[in-house]
Design a protein around this motif. Structure first.
Motif, PDB file in Angstrom:
ATOM      1  N   LEU A   1       3.629  -3.723   2.570  1.00  0.00           N
ATOM      2  CA  LEU A   1       2.573  -2.771   2.470  1.00  0.00           C
ATOM      3  C   LEU A   1       1.197  -3.066   3.237  1.00  0.00           C
ATOM      4  O   LEU A   1       0.798  -2.337   4.057  1.00  0.00           O
ATOM      5  CB  LEU A   1       1.994  -2.414   1.211  1.00  0.00           C
ATOM      6  CG  LEU A   1       3.326  -1.418   0.257  1.00  0.00           C
ATOM      7  CD1 LEU A   1       2.518  -1.692  -1.481  1.00  0.00           C
ATOM      8  CD2 LEU A   1       3.085  -0.015   0.499  1.00  0.00           C
ATOM      9  N   LEU A   2       1.049  -4.234   3.215  1.00  0.00           N
ATOM     10  CA  LEU A   2      -0.182  -4.825   3.825  1.00  0.00           C
ATOM     11  C   LEU A   2       0.017  -4.735   5.522  1.00  0.00           C
ATOM     12  O   LEU A   2      -0.834  -4.202   6.114  1.00  0.00           O
ATOM     13  CB  LEU A   2      -0.294  -6.360   3.597  1.00  0.00           C
ATOM     14  CG  LEU A   2      -0.925  -6.669   2.159  1.00  0.00           C
ATOM     15  CD1 LEU A   2      -1.026  -8.025   1.860  1.00  0.00           C
ATOM     16  CD2 LEU A   2      -2.542  -6.035   1.965  1.00  0.00           C
ATOM     17  N   ALA A   3       1.233  -4.908   5.572  1.00  0.00           N
ATOM     18  CA  ALA A   3       1.606  -4.919   7.257  1.00  0.00           C
ATOM     19  C   ALA A   3       1.640  -3.600   7.797  1.00  0.00           C
ATOM     20  O   ALA A   3       1.400  -3.269   8.978  1.00  0.00           O
ATOM     21  CB  ALA A   3       2.809  -5.792   7.478  1.00  0.00           C
ATOM     22  N   ARG A   4       1.946  -2.648   6.901  1.00  0.00           N
ATOM     23  CA  ARG A   4       2.052  -1.237   7.286  1.00  0.00           C
ATOM     24  C   ARG A   4       0.598  -0.586   7.466  1.00  0.00           C
ATOM     25  O   ARG A   4       0.412  -0.084   8.417  1.00  0.00           O
ATOM     26  CB  ARG A   4       2.846  -0.420   6.176  1.00  0.00           C
ATOM     27  CG  ARG A   4       3.585   0.519   7.010  1.00  0.00           C
ATOM     28  CD  ARG A   4       4.501   1.572   6.161  1.00  0.00           C
ATOM     29  NE  ARG A   4       4.768   1.001   4.829  1.00  0.00           N
ATOM     30  CZ  ARG A   4       5.473   1.706   3.922  1.00  0.00           C
ATOM     31  NH1 ARG A   4       5.044   3.064   3.877  1.00  0.00           N
ATOM     32  NH2 ARG A   4       6.098   1.280   2.944  1.00  0.00           N
ATOM     33  N   VAL A   5      -0.407  -1.106   6.690  1.00  0.00           N
ATOM     34  CA  VAL A   5      -1.655  -0.346   6.747  1.00  0.00           C
ATOM     35  C   VAL A   5      -2.731  -1.029   7.601  1.00  0.00           C
ATOM     36  O   VAL A   5      -3.765  -0.752   8.290  1.00  0.00           O
ATOM     37  CB  VAL A   5      -2.120  -0.170   5.134  1.00  0.00           C
ATOM     38  CG1 VAL A   5      -3.426   0.147   4.953  1.00  0.00           C
ATOM     39  CG2 VAL A   5      -1.066   0.707   4.685  1.00  0.00           C
TER      40      VAL A   5
END
Ligand code: SF4
Lengths: 388, 98
Positions: A277-281
């Motif tokens: 999630l962190l890498a996506r956002v």
């Protein structure tokens, strides 16, 4: 028995047990004696989490350690290191009529420069601005969706807090009227910065809850590149005591490595879903730390694909870059040194004089997890010796 | 604000879960980990489940303490006996809880 098998209850019983504690104190002392017999005079063990500093101070761990075992607090408080310009931007927006959300600690965080006569969000609220303190980002999301007015969240935090923002954004939970001032930061780059500056760190107690997300593996560089024994620890007093004993053992064996004391919740790989999630956002970018300056690859910034959630672009503002950043502590405040463990709170001339928990002057006194605030409320070793 | 709080999952509903923090306090939180189920013990941080507590690894920390006590030649001491007692009581407590 209702509490049988309840891990919440068992944690408190086991990791605060007095007899067990005294055994571990004996183990620490045993290792220390062996180290002394090898000619070691001092070891400096650094933590990177405000909650570890709280546990250390609250339970008086420094006072039961042998005098040569020195516990130092490193950058462990995300509020303390939030650059002044984010607070100034938040105050400006609040005074212009935007509903401002943040956590309790950041609410009182003072800026270096006044904006419209206010230095903090709490002062802006006194001037009539709509500033709301929330427990979680989800609370702000729900509240903002209800009233629909232009709203901004001052999003501070380390790796543990930022998945909340990432999750809500990635799952399309954030209403159109809510944007974020993203001030999220990563701890390992700051740890590298601190051990390089302080130079004499003999062991590291790595942050347990940050590591639940990142995985303990992110701390491997400490033993591998700097030869520093590193133990990922939990937050009960015995967790910290066991971590100290493991570090002393590693120093004695001359084999620095990475160990996980907090194995009841931390793994080497961490939380895959949160990391995704962190890498996506977010992109990871060079970012400013209060009182310190820019640290390479140490901050989160919203990706282009989700830039509609960026408060700065929505309201026509932008972050200062490296050359525009200026020292952001008030005169006399040495938080920049306290944060990286190069100075103790009691080294500051303003500590408990101009700067107290009731009337905080610098950022480390505002947040409940700031070293100055913790030492002020609970005392650190050496205070009596230094005062009397 | 970095404080992680332990809780017990009461319900999971997609991205949201209801967690019991004890003392009558329950809260809606975001699910930040894979495969969270009812009855799981979790670490909640600023409104997100960041990790699960592992029953299996709960007593792992004893390996360190026992080894250290042995290493420092205290294996026959009261310490070792106390450690062994507590470990076995804990293990029994955990195994009968489910
Ligand atoms: S005591 Fe106050 S002024 Fe001094 S370093 Fe700490 S926060 Fe800054």
């Amino acid at each position: 028995m209702a509490q049988k098998g309840d891990l919440r209850y068992l944690t408190k019983r086991l990791f605060r047990d007095e007899i067990l504690a005294s055994q571990i104190v004996n183990i620490v002392r045993g290792y220390w004696e062996l180290l002394r017999s090898k000619g070691v005079e001092e070891v400096k063990i650094m933590n990177f989490c405000g909650t570890h500093e709280y546990t250390t101070t609250h339970y008086g761990i420094r006072s039961i350690l042998p005098p040569g075992v020195n516990l130092v607090a490193g950058p462990g408080c995300p509020v303390c290191i939030t650059p002044s310009f984010y607070v100034e931007a938040a105050v400006k927006l609040a005074l212009e009529g935007v509903t401002l959300y943040t956590y309790g600690d950041a609410y009182r965080l003072p800026a270096v420069r006044e904006v419209g006569g206010c230095r903090s969000l709490s002062e802006a609220r006194m001037m009539g601005a709509d500033v709301r303190v929330v427990y979680s980002f989800l609370d702000a999301v729900r509240d903002a969706a209800k009233h629909g007015k232009p709203s901004v969240f001052l999003a501070v935090g380390f790796e543990t807090t930022c998945p909340a923002y990432a999750s809500a954004i990635a799952n399309n939970l954030v209403p159109e009227n809510l944007t974020l001032i993203v001030a999220g930061r990563l701890t390992p780059p700051a740890a590298r910065f601190s051990v390089e500056r302080v130079g004499t760190v003999s062991g590291v107690i790595a942050p347990g809850h940050v590591s639940t997300i990142t995985g303990a593996g992110v701390w491997r560089f400490l033993p591998e590149e700097y030869g520093i024994p590193t133990v990922v620890s939990g937050f009960e007093p015995l967790d910290v005591m066991i971590a100290i004993s493991l570090i002393l053992r590693q120093i004695m064996d001359g084999e620095p490595r990475l160990q996980i004391e907090y194995s009841r919740t931390v793994t080497m790989e961490g939380n895959r879903r949160a990391k995704e999630l962190l890498a996506r956002v977010f992109d990871v970018v060079d970012a400013a730390w209060r009182g310190i300056g820019f640290i390479e690859k140490s901050g989160y910034a919203l990706k282009e694909s989700v830039s509609q959630y960026d408060a700065f672009s929505r309201y026509g503002m932008r972050e200062p870059n490296r050359s525009e950043w200026s020292h952001d502590l008030l005169p006399g405040c040495i938080c920049g040194q306290v944060i990286i463990g190069a100075a103790k709170p009691t080294d500051c001339r303003l500590f408990m004089k101009r700067c107290t928990p009731g009337t905080p002057y610098g950022p480390c006194m505002v947040s409940a997890e700031g070293s100055c605030s913790i030492w002020a409320r609970m005392g650190g070793r050496g205070v009596v010796e230094e005062v009397l | 604000m970095c404080l992680g709080v332990y809780g017990k999952v009461l319900r999971v509903d997609g991205e949201l879960a209801v967690v019991d923090f004890g003392g009558g306090l329950t809260k809606d939180v975001l699910v930040g980990v894979e495969d969270v189920r009812e009855e799981d013990y979790v670490v909640v941080h600023a409104g997100v489940i960041v990790s699960r507590l592992s029953e299996k690894d709960f007593t792992a920390v004893f390996d360190f303490i026992e080894e250290a006590a042995k290493h420092l030649a205290q294996s026959k001491s009261e310490a070792a006996t106390y450690l062994a007692q507590i470990r076995s009581r804990l293990e029994e407590n955990l195994s009968t809880s489910k």
